[in-house]
Scaffold this motif. Sequence first.
Motif, PDB file in Angstrom:
ATOM      1  N   TYR A 123      55.155  29.271  44.448  1.00 15.94           N
ATOM      2  CA  TYR A 123      56.371  29.512  43.691  1.00 15.94           C
ATOM      3  C   TYR A 123      57.408  30.114  44.630  1.00 15.94           C
ATOM      4  N   GLN A 124      58.523  29.428  44.783  1.00 17.20           N
ATOM      5  CA  GLN A 124      59.616  29.869  45.657  1.00 17.20           C
ATOM      6  C   GLN A 124      59.102  30.257  47.050  1.00 17.20           C
ATOM      7  N   GLY A 125      58.270  29.379  47.595  1.00 19.80           N
ATOM      8  CA  GLY A 125      57.758  29.560  48.951  1.00 19.80           C
ATOM      9  C   GLY A 125      56.638  30.572  49.099  1.00 19.80           C
ATOM     10  N   GLU A 126      56.178  31.170  48.011  1.00 21.36           N
ATOM     11  CA  GLU A 126      55.094  32.162  48.049  1.00 21.36           C
ATOM     12  C   GLU A 126      53.851  31.616  47.347  1.00 21.36           C
ATOM     13  N   ASN A 127      52.694  31.988  47.855  1.00 23.30           N
ATOM     14  CA  ASN A 127      51.446  31.732  47.145  1.00 23.30           C
ATOM     15  C   ASN A 127      51.241  32.869  46.154  1.00 23.30           C
ATOM     16  N   GLU A 128      50.902  32.514  44.904  1.00 22.52           N
ATOM     17  CA  GLU A 128      50.685  33.511  43.867  1.00 22.52           C
ATOM     18  C   GLU A 128      49.387  33.247  43.125  1.00 22.52           C
ATOM     19  N   ILE A 129      48.801  34.314  42.612  1.00 24.90           N
ATOM     20  CA  ILE A 129      47.591  34.236  41.790  1.00 24.90           C
ATOM     21  C   ILE A 129      47.894  34.862  40.437  1.00 24.90           C
ATOM     22  N   CYS A 130      47.294  34.322  39.399  1.00 25.25           N
ATOM     23  CA  CYS A 130      47.465  34.850  38.055  1.00 25.25           C
ATOM     24  C   CYS A 130      46.288  35.772  37.724  1.00 25.25           C
ATOM     25  N   LEU A 131      46.605  37.026  37.406  1.00 20.60           N
ATOM     26  CA  LEU A 131      45.604  38.011  37.002  1.00 20.60           C
ATOM     27  C   LEU A 131      45.841  38.412  35.553  1.00 20.60           C
ATOM     28  N   VAL A 132      44.789  38.945  34.930  1.00 16.92           N
ATOM     29  CA  VAL A 132      44.899  39.411  33.556  1.00 16.92           C
ATOM     30  C   VAL A 132      44.566  40.899  33.492  1.00 16.92           C
ATOM     31  N   GLN A 133      45.271  41.596  32.596  1.00 17.26           N
ATOM     32  CA  GLN A 133      45.016  43.018  32.391  1.00 17.26           C
ATOM     33  C   GLN A 133      44.190  43.175  31.123  1.00 17.26           C
ATOM     34  N   ILE A 134      43.051  43.847  31.279  1.00 11.42           N
ATOM     35  CA  ILE A 134      42.096  44.015  30.186  1.00 11.42           C
ATOM     36  C   ILE A 134      41.913  45.504  29.918  1.00 11.42           C
ATOM     37  N   PRO A 135      41.898  45.919  28.650  1.00 14.28           N
ATOM     38  CA  PRO A 135      41.586  47.318  28.371  1.00 14.28           C
ATOM     39  C   PRO A 135      40.094  47.576  28.616  1.00 14.28           C
ATOM     40  N   THR A 136      39.757  48.725  29.170  1.00 13.30           N
ATOM     41  CA  THR A 136      38.351  49.061  29.400  1.00 13.30           C
ATOM     42  C   THR A 136      37.887  50.047  28.341  1.00 13.30           C
ATOM     43  N   ARG A 137      36.579  50.247  28.261  1.00 11.68           N
ATOM     44  CA  ARG A 137      36.031  51.189  27.276  1.00 11.68           C
ATOM     45  C   ARG A 137      36.565  52.595  27.491  1.00 11.68           C
ATOM     46  N   GLY A 138      36.833  52.942  28.761  1.00 13.67           N
ATOM     47  CA  GLY A 138      37.360  54.268  29.058  1.00 13.67           C
ATOM     48  C   GLY A 138      38.841  54.407  28.738  1.00 13.67           C
ATOM     49  N   PRO A 171      43.403  50.482  31.722  1.00 12.25           N
ATOM     50  CA  PRO A 171      43.466  49.030  31.882  1.00 12.25           C
ATOM     51  C   PRO A 171      42.997  48.622  33.271  1.00 12.25           C
ATOM     52  N   SER A 172      42.386  47.445  33.355  1.00 15.50           N
ATOM     53  CA  SER A 172      41.965  46.917  34.654  1.00 15.50           C
ATOM     54  C   SER A 172      42.578  45.540  34.839  1.00 15.50           C
ATOM     55  N   TRP A 173      42.957  45.242  36.077  1.00 20.47           N
ATOM     56  CA  TRP A 173      43.463  43.915  36.422  1.00 20.47           C
ATOM     57  C   TRP A 173      42.307  43.143  37.024  1.00 20.47           C
ATOM     58  N   ARG A 174      42.102  41.927  36.528  1.00 22.05           N
ATOM     59  CA  ARG A 174      40.957  41.153  37.005  1.00 22.05           C
ATOM     60  C   ARG A 174      41.236  39.663  36.944  1.00 22.05           C
ATOM     61  N   ARG A 182      42.599  29.201  30.829  1.00 23.62           N
ATOM     62  CA  ARG A 182      43.712  28.800  29.951  1.00 23.62           C
ATOM     63  C   ARG A 182      43.906  29.820  28.828  1.00 23.62           C
ATOM     64  N   GLU A 183      42.804  30.244  28.187  1.00 21.92           N
ATOM     65  CA  GLU A 183      42.918  31.190  27.073  1.00 21.92           C
ATOM     66  C   GLU A 183      43.458  32.538  27.525  1.00 21.92           C
ATOM     67  N   GLU A 184      42.950  33.051  28.635  1.00 18.91           N
ATOM     68  CA  GLU A 184      43.309  34.407  29.051  1.00 18.91           C
ATOM     69  C   GLU A 184      44.636  34.497  29.791  1.00 18.91           C
ATOM     70  N   THR A 185      45.022  33.438  30.509  1.00 14.66           N
ATOM     71  CA  THR A 185      46.285  33.495  31.265  1.00 14.66           C
ATOM     72  C   THR A 185      47.427  32.788  30.550  1.00 14.66           C
ATOM     73  N   GLU A 223      42.612  38.801  23.728  1.00  8.81           N
ATOM     74  CA  GLU A 223      41.625  39.549  24.512  1.00  8.81           C
ATOM     75  C   GLU A 223      42.246  40.257  25.718  1.00  8.81           C
ATOM     76  N   VAL A 224      43.428  39.826  26.120  1.00 13.05           N
ATOM     77  CA  VAL A 224      44.077  40.436  27.285  1.00 13.05           C
ATOM     78  C   VAL A 224      45.376  41.119  26.866  1.00 13.05           C
ATOM     79  N   ASP A 225      45.697  42.213  27.573  1.00 14.25           N
ATOM     80  CA  ASP A 225      46.951  42.911  27.297  1.00 14.25           C
ATOM     81  C   ASP A 225      48.124  42.203  27.953  1.00 14.25           C
ATOM     82  N   GLU A 226      47.879  41.651  29.143  1.00 11.65           N
ATOM     83  CA  GLU A 226      48.957  41.013  29.897  1.00 11.65           C
ATOM     84  C   GLU A 226      48.371  40.000  30.865  1.00 11.65           C
TER      85      GLU A 226
END
Length: 171
Positions: free
Chosen positions: A24-39, A42-45, A66-69, A121-124
Motif C-alpha cells: 500500500y503506497q509503496g509499503e508492505n503492510e500486515i493486518c493484525l487484530v486486537q483481542i481482549p484478554t482474560r486479564g 488487549p493483545s494484538w495478534r 476474513r471474519e476477524e480482519t 470477536e475482535v475489538d479492532e
Amino acid sequence: MSTHLGSTQNEVEHSSGGVLIRQYQGENEICLVQIPTRGGNPSWRLPKGGIEAGETSEQAALRETREETGCHGEVLSELSPLEYWYTRRDDDTGERIRVRKLVDFFLMKYTHGDTGDHDHEVDESKWFTFSQALETISYDAERRVFQEAIHAWDAYLYRQSFEEEGAGTSL
C-alpha cells in the motif's frame, strides 16, 4: 485420566490462521487484530481460529482471516505451525484444563475487503507496516511466524518481478 478435585485434564485444540499482507503506497503492510484478554489487557495478534468440521486447515485460515480482519486473501504458502500450552477452567466443573494448542499459519496476499467489517470477536482490525507490527504483536511466537512470513513475502515479490519481466519479452 481420573478427574478428582485438584487434578488437571489435558486437551488438544487445532486452529488455523493467516498472515495477511498487502502493498500500500509503496509499503508492505500486515493486518493484525486486537483481542481482549482474560486479564483485560488487549493483545494484538495474527488472526486465527478453530477448524470447523469438513474444513481443511487452509480453508479455516482463509475463513478466520476474513471474519476477524474483514479482509479477503489468497494463500501464497504455508508457514511453520505454532505449538503452545495454556490453561483454562471447564465451564461446567470449574476444573483447570491444560490445553495444547496447535496452530497452522498461511501467508496470504490481500485481495479485497475493509478492516471495519471484522466480526464481534475482535475489538479492532488494523494495517501496520512491517516495522510497526514487529513492535506491536503481543506474543513472541506469533512475532516469529510473522518474521518467517516476511521472508516468504520477499521471495514471492522476487519471483513476481521475474514473471513480470519474462511476460514482457517474446521469443
